[in-house]
Design a protein around this motif. Structure first.
Motif, PDB file in Angstrom:
ATOM      1  N   THR A   1     -55.924 -31.447-132.842  1.00  0.00           N
ATOM      2  CA  THR A   1     -56.929 -32.628-133.158  1.00  0.00           C
ATOM      3  C   THR A   1     -56.308 -33.978-132.648  1.00  0.00           C
ATOM      4  OG1 THR A   1     -55.792 -32.729-135.274  1.00  0.00           O
ATOM      5  CG2 THR A   1     -57.719 -31.276-135.090  1.00  0.00           C
ATOM      6  N   TYR A   2     -55.103 -33.986-132.721  1.00  0.00           N
ATOM      7  CA  TYR A   2     -54.441 -35.148-132.052  1.00  0.00           C
ATOM      8  C   TYR A   2     -54.429 -35.345-130.685  1.00  0.00           C
ATOM      9  CZ  TYR A   2     -50.367 -38.477-132.067  1.00  0.00           C
ATOM     10  OH  TYR A   2     -49.756 -39.586-132.123  1.00  0.00           O
ATOM     11  N   ASN A   3     -54.377 -34.239-130.150  1.00  0.00           N
ATOM     12  CA  ASN A   3     -54.773 -34.480-128.482  1.00  0.00           C
ATOM     13  C   ASN A   3     -55.966 -34.829-128.174  1.00  0.00           C
ATOM     14  OD1 ASN A   3     -53.743 -34.154-125.808  1.00  0.00           O
ATOM     15  ND2 ASN A   3     -54.651 -32.157-125.671  1.00  0.00           N
ATOM     16  N   MET A   4     -57.033 -34.150-128.998  1.00  0.00           N
ATOM     17  CA  MET A   4     -58.429 -34.460-128.939  1.00  0.00           C
ATOM     18  C   MET A   4     -58.765 -35.675-129.133  1.00  0.00           C
ATOM     19  SD  MET A   4     -60.537 -32.161-128.005  1.00  0.00           S
ATOM     20  CE  MET A   4     -61.503 -33.345-126.762  1.00  0.00           C
ATOM     21  N   GLU A   5     -58.288 -36.738-129.818  1.00  0.00           N
ATOM     22  CA  GLU A   5     -58.320 -37.987-130.476  1.00  0.00           C
ATOM     23  C   GLU A   5     -57.847 -38.838-129.187  1.00  0.00           C
ATOM     24  OE1 GLU A   5     -57.072 -41.358-133.530  1.00  0.00           O
ATOM     25  OE2 GLU A   5     -56.081 -39.515-133.620  1.00  0.00           O
ATOM     26  N   ALA A   6     -56.795 -38.441-128.478  1.00  0.00           N
ATOM     27  CA  ALA A   6     -56.332 -39.168-127.577  1.00  0.00           C
ATOM     28  C   ALA A   6     -57.454 -39.161-126.331  1.00  0.00           C
ATOM     29  CB  ALA A   6     -54.955 -38.806-126.924  1.00  0.00           C
ATOM     30  N   ILE A   7     -57.899 -37.976-126.157  1.00  0.00           N
ATOM     31  CA  ILE A   7     -58.774 -37.537-125.096  1.00  0.00           C
ATOM     32  C   ILE A   7     -59.922 -38.469-125.066  1.00  0.00           C
ATOM     33  CG2 ILE A   7     -60.267 -35.824-123.995  1.00  0.00           C
ATOM     34  CD1 ILE A   7     -57.867 -33.897-124.406  1.00  0.00           C
ATOM     35  N   THR A   8     -60.666 -38.351-126.304  1.00  0.00           N
ATOM     36  CA  THR A   8     -61.682 -39.181-126.646  1.00  0.00           C
ATOM     37  C   THR A   8     -61.612 -40.740-126.523  1.00  0.00           C
ATOM     38  OG1 THR A   8     -61.213 -38.900-129.031  1.00  0.00           O
ATOM     39  CG2 THR A   8     -62.678 -37.501-128.051  1.00  0.00           C
ATOM     40  N   ILE A   9     -60.382 -41.187-126.926  1.00  0.00           N
ATOM     41  CA  ILE A   9     -60.293 -42.481-126.642  1.00  0.00           C
ATOM     42  C   ILE A   9     -60.291 -42.977-125.157  1.00  0.00           C
ATOM     43  CG2 ILE A   9     -58.626 -44.406-126.751  1.00  0.00           C
ATOM     44  CD1 ILE A   9     -57.670 -43.290-129.458  1.00  0.00           C
TER      45      ILE A   9
ATOM     46  N   MET B   1     -56.542 -25.389-126.158  1.00  0.00           N
ATOM     47  CA  MET B   1     -55.486 -26.267-125.512  1.00  0.00           C
ATOM     48  C   MET B   1     -53.989 -25.478-125.863  1.00  0.00           C
ATOM     49  SD  MET B   1     -56.940 -29.893-126.577  1.00  0.00           S
ATOM     50  CE  MET B   1     -57.590 -29.411-128.274  1.00  0.00           C
ATOM     51  N   PRO B   2     -53.671 -24.621-125.057  1.00  0.00           N
ATOM     52  CA  PRO B   2     -52.403 -23.861-125.271  1.00  0.00           C
ATOM     53  C   PRO B   2     -51.221 -24.535-125.318  1.00  0.00           C
ATOM     54  CG  PRO B   2     -53.584 -23.147-123.188  1.00  0.00           C
ATOM     55  CD  PRO B   2     -54.169 -24.401-123.825  1.00  0.00           C
ATOM     56  N   LEU B   3     -51.141 -25.811-124.899  1.00  0.00           N
ATOM     57  CA  LEU B   3     -49.801 -26.522-125.346  1.00  0.00           C
ATOM     58  C   LEU B   3     -49.835 -27.159-126.785  1.00  0.00           C
ATOM     59  CD1 LEU B   3     -49.183 -28.222-122.083  1.00  0.00           C
ATOM     60  CD2 LEU B   3     -47.947 -26.185-122.610  1.00  0.00           C
ATOM     61  N   GLU B   4     -50.865 -27.222-127.188  1.00  0.00           N
ATOM     62  CA  GLU B   4     -50.916 -27.483-128.449  1.00  0.00           C
ATOM     63  C   GLU B   4     -50.855 -26.503-129.557  1.00  0.00           C
ATOM     64  OE1 GLU B   4     -50.441 -30.782-128.648  1.00  0.00           O
ATOM     65  OE2 GLU B   4     -50.987 -31.309-126.317  1.00  0.00           O
ATOM     66  N   ILE B   5     -51.581 -25.332-129.158  1.00  0.00           N
ATOM     67  CA  ILE B   5     -51.413 -24.407-130.142  1.00  0.00           C
ATOM     68  C   ILE B   5     -50.141 -23.615-130.285  1.00  0.00           C
ATOM     69  CG2 ILE B   5     -52.288 -21.698-130.047  1.00  0.00           C
ATOM     70  CD1 ILE B   5     -55.082 -22.984-129.058  1.00  0.00           C
ATOM     71  N   ALA B   6     -49.261 -23.987-129.038  1.00  0.00           N
ATOM     72  CA  ALA B   6     -47.752 -23.537-129.022  1.00  0.00           C
ATOM     73  C   ALA B   6     -47.157 -24.073-130.027  1.00  0.00           C
ATOM     74  CB  ALA B   6     -47.228 -23.414-127.621  1.00  0.00           C
ATOM     75  N   ARG B   7     -47.327 -25.148-130.707  1.00  0.00           N
ATOM     76  CA  ARG B   7     -46.713 -25.874-131.609  1.00  0.00           C
ATOM     77  C   ARG B   7     -46.654 -25.293-133.062  1.00  0.00           C
ATOM     78  NH1 ARG B   7     -45.648 -31.258-129.948  1.00  0.00           N
ATOM     79  NH2 ARG B   7     -44.282 -31.204-131.668  1.00  0.00           N
ATOM     80  N   THR B   8     -45.779 -25.748-134.035  1.00  0.00           N
ATOM     81  CA  THR B   8     -45.699 -25.110-135.349  1.00  0.00           C
ATOM     82  C   THR B   8     -46.709 -25.796-136.172  1.00  0.00           C
ATOM     83  OG1 THR B   8     -43.942 -26.804-135.689  1.00  0.00           O
ATOM     84  CG2 THR B   8     -43.182 -24.861-135.188  1.00  0.00           C
ATOM     85  N   ARG B   9     -47.262 -26.915-135.812  1.00  0.00           N
ATOM     86  CA  ARG B   9     -48.401 -27.639-136.366  1.00  0.00           C
ATOM     87  C   ARG B   9     -49.665 -27.692-135.412  1.00  0.00           C
ATOM     88  NH1 ARG B   9     -46.207 -33.179-137.863  1.00  0.00           N
ATOM     89  NH2 ARG B   9     -48.225 -33.314-139.163  1.00  0.00           N
ATOM     90  N   SER B  10     -49.947 -26.464-135.121  1.00  0.00           N
ATOM     91  CA  SER B  10     -50.951 -26.272-133.874  1.00  0.00           C
ATOM     92  C   SER B  10     -52.050 -26.832-134.184  1.00  0.00           C
ATOM     93  CB  SER B  10     -50.965 -24.874-133.667  1.00  0.00           C
ATOM     94  OG  SER B  10     -51.599 -23.991-134.661  1.00  0.00           O
ATOM     95  N   LEU B  11     -52.942 -26.832-135.498  1.00  0.00           N
ATOM     96  CA  LEU B  11     -53.993 -27.586-135.520  1.00  0.00           C
ATOM     97  C   LEU B  11     -53.786 -29.003-135.538  1.00  0.00           C
ATOM     98  CD1 LEU B  11     -57.160 -27.152-136.385  1.00  0.00           C
ATOM     99  CD2 LEU B  11     -56.686 -26.820-138.716  1.00  0.00           C
ATOM    100  N   HIS B  12     -52.995 -29.444-136.340  1.00  0.00           N
ATOM    101  CA  HIS B  12     -52.642 -30.781-136.098  1.00  0.00           C
ATOM    102  C   HIS B  12     -52.738 -31.263-134.658  1.00  0.00           C
ATOM    103  CE1 HIS B  12     -50.823 -34.962-136.803  1.00  0.00           C
ATOM    104  NE2 HIS B  12     -49.868 -34.539-135.867  1.00  0.00           N
ATOM    105  N   TYR B  13     -51.745 -30.729-133.842  1.00  0.00           N
ATOM    106  CA  TYR B  13     -51.592 -31.125-132.551  1.00  0.00           C
ATOM    107  C   TYR B  13     -52.733 -31.074-131.605  1.00  0.00           C
ATOM    108  CZ  TYR B  13     -47.003 -32.817-133.357  1.00  0.00           C
ATOM    109  OH  TYR B  13     -45.854 -33.761-133.885  1.00  0.00           O
TER     110      TYR B  13
END
Length: 501
Positions: A396-404, A382-394
């Motif tokens: 997994t955070y995005n993945m949580e939203a998607i699964t909900i 997920m490039p937009l999350e990987i571009a963040r300074t906390r890329s692993l956190h974001y």
């Protein structure tokens, strides 16, 4: 269960001596052993003691009394007979009825709490998991009991906080209305190059401590949301009505009471001082609302959040959903390309289902396919999350939203779990990409400015294990759950499916 069998259990479900004997204490051994020594029993001055210390309960002999931890107990059915009251056992309600029966409405309200949760009425919590954990708790399972005991401790602590409201902040929104929620950007800091610190500057991934001060609503909102959720869950497991009563009070103060309630809008969320009064990014903070929906459904099974209050709460939720869909700030968040867009979809879909608009929920979830196609690469990154300074956190955070969103989709006939673009972009592919990193089989290869616990990925992995049945998802969920403390609440909320034969 036969009536005779039930009444025998009523007979040995001992009534606390302090209730029957008006608080009079009885001497006993300091040992925690149970003492069955014969005691004398007087009723209205008449000796009613059994000759041999045993009470005849429909042909069975049970102790007339016992002492446990300095407290005297006597069979409730025997007490009823001695004072001329009938005693009945209602197995459906798990209730002891002494004397005249309650009215049907009163009984229905009181007995709702014993009903199993209905998954069709829950949005993010898994009813089957909660019901099974409660069954084990009632049966005395030691592992579940220790988690419930910790939950009770958390609930007791929550009862010492609040009730809080949007009126408790020290600043006022630009509107001049204290009922308007306000907060400032999490990663925005005073400008060191200007005398007044304005305009604030961004430091991605570094939280400004000013965010969580009492000047704003963020902390009190989180405390209220956490309190409602903790107390509602503690009530579900223990049926301690004090928990339900206080949870409902917290909910009414924040959302329903005209004098204290928050306006159903977010015009001033995550403002950037010197730049704007509020922005779309603030909508991520109303995940506190999302996390309050299922607790409200649980509380509706009690007298403390009756149907008329739930209707008012649903109206508030519907009004906030309307604001999200129509206000320019809400529309900006809808157009977000990263995790904010998915959390927007999760919120709007959940609010639509909760407030009675399944058609809106279905459209939002169907449109989420476009986010899967644009945010997830064919290899699952997920490039937009990987571009963040906390890329692993974001990530997994995005993945949580998607699964909900995918879970909510199953409630309206939209299958996101198996959706796949022609070039292979899908939820499954994103999960397959992330799982080796979450399980620590591989070292994360992208920027992550600080070490963080990956336990937050547990809801995602447990849900994925159920949705796909893949061994690697199940093993990762099991690993994350085992890494939690044995008393952790997650043991009550997330069940990892067993491997298929």
């Amino acid at each position: 269960m036969s009536r005779k069998y039930s009444l025998k259990h009523v007979a040995v479900s001992f009534l606390c001596g302090s209730l029957f004997f008006s608080g009079i204490g009885f001497a006993a051994s300091t040992s925690t052993d149970i003492s069955l020594k014969k005691l004398r029993l007087f009723v209205d001055g008449v000796n009613k003691s059994a000759p041999n210390g045993l009470y005849n309960n429909q042909g069975d002999k049970v102790p007339e009394s016992l002492i446990y931890q300095n407290t005297t107990y006597v069979p409730v059915r025997m007490v009823g007979e001695l004072i001329g009251k009938t005693v009945e056992w209602d197995s459906a309600c798990r209730a002891i009825i002494i004397g005249s029966k309650p009215g049907e409405e009163a009984k229905k309200a009181a007995c709702k709490s014993t009903e199993a949760l209905d998954d069709s009425k829950l949005l993010t919590l898994d009813a089957a998991t909660l019901n099974e954990a409660k069954r084990k708790y009632v049966a005395g399972d030691p592992l579940v009991t220790q988690s419930v005991n910790k939950l009770k401790q958390d609930a007791d602590a929550a009862m010492q906080k609040g009730p809080l409201s949007v009126l408790d902040k020290t600043k006022i929104a630009p509107s001049g209305d204290k009922h308007d929620y306000i907060s400032i950007g999490v990663y925005w800091w005073p400008n060191p190059d200007t005398p007044n610190g304005l305009p604030y500057i961004q430091k991605d991934g570094q939280q400004n401590p000013e965010v969580n001060t009492n000047a704003f609503d963020r902390t009190n909102f989180g405390t209220t949301s956490s309190g409602i959720r903790t107390l509602a869950l503690a009530y579900f497991y223990t049926e301690n009505e004090a928990y339900a009563e206080y949870a409902a009070k917290l909910l009414r103060v924040w959302y329903l009471d005209p004098a204290t309630r928050m306006n159903p809008s977010l015009n001033y969320g995550q403002a950037v001082p010197g730049v704007n009064d509020g922005r779309a990014a603030g909508i991520i903070e109303t995940l506190n609302i999302l996390n309050t929906l299922d607790p409200a459904t649980i509380l509706n099974g009690t007298q403390y959040l009756p149907d008329q209050d739930l209707v008012k709460f649903k109206q508030w939720i519907g009004d906030y959903m309307k604001w999200l869909m129509e206000n320019p700030i809400g529309i900006d968040e809808k157009n977000a390309k990263n995790n904010h867009g998915n959390w927007y979809d999760a919120q709007v879909a959940a609010y639509a289902l909760f407030s009675g608009h399944p058609d809106i929920a279905k459209k939002v979830i169907e449109d989420n396919k476009k986010r899967i196609a644009s945010q997830i690469e064919p290899d699952g990154r997920m490039p937009l999350e990987i571009a963040r300074t906390r890329s692993l956190h974001y990530s997994t955070y995005n993945m949580e939203a998607i699964t909900i969103v995918a879970r909510l989709g199953s409630k309206v006939g939209v299958d996101l779990w198996n959706y796949k673009t022609e070039d292979g972009r899908s939820i499954l592919k994103a999960l397959e990409f992330l799982t080796p990193y979450i399980s620590k089989q591989k070292e994360w290869e992208f920027e992550q400015i600080k070490a963080e616990s990956l336990s937050s990925a547990l809801p995602t992995m447990a849900t994925a294990a159920k949705a796909y049945g893949k061994p690697e998802f199940r093993a990762t969920a099991e690993k994350l759950l085992k890494e939690k403390d044995a008393t952790a609440r997650e043991n009550l909320l997330f069940a990892v499916p067993k491997a298929s034969n």
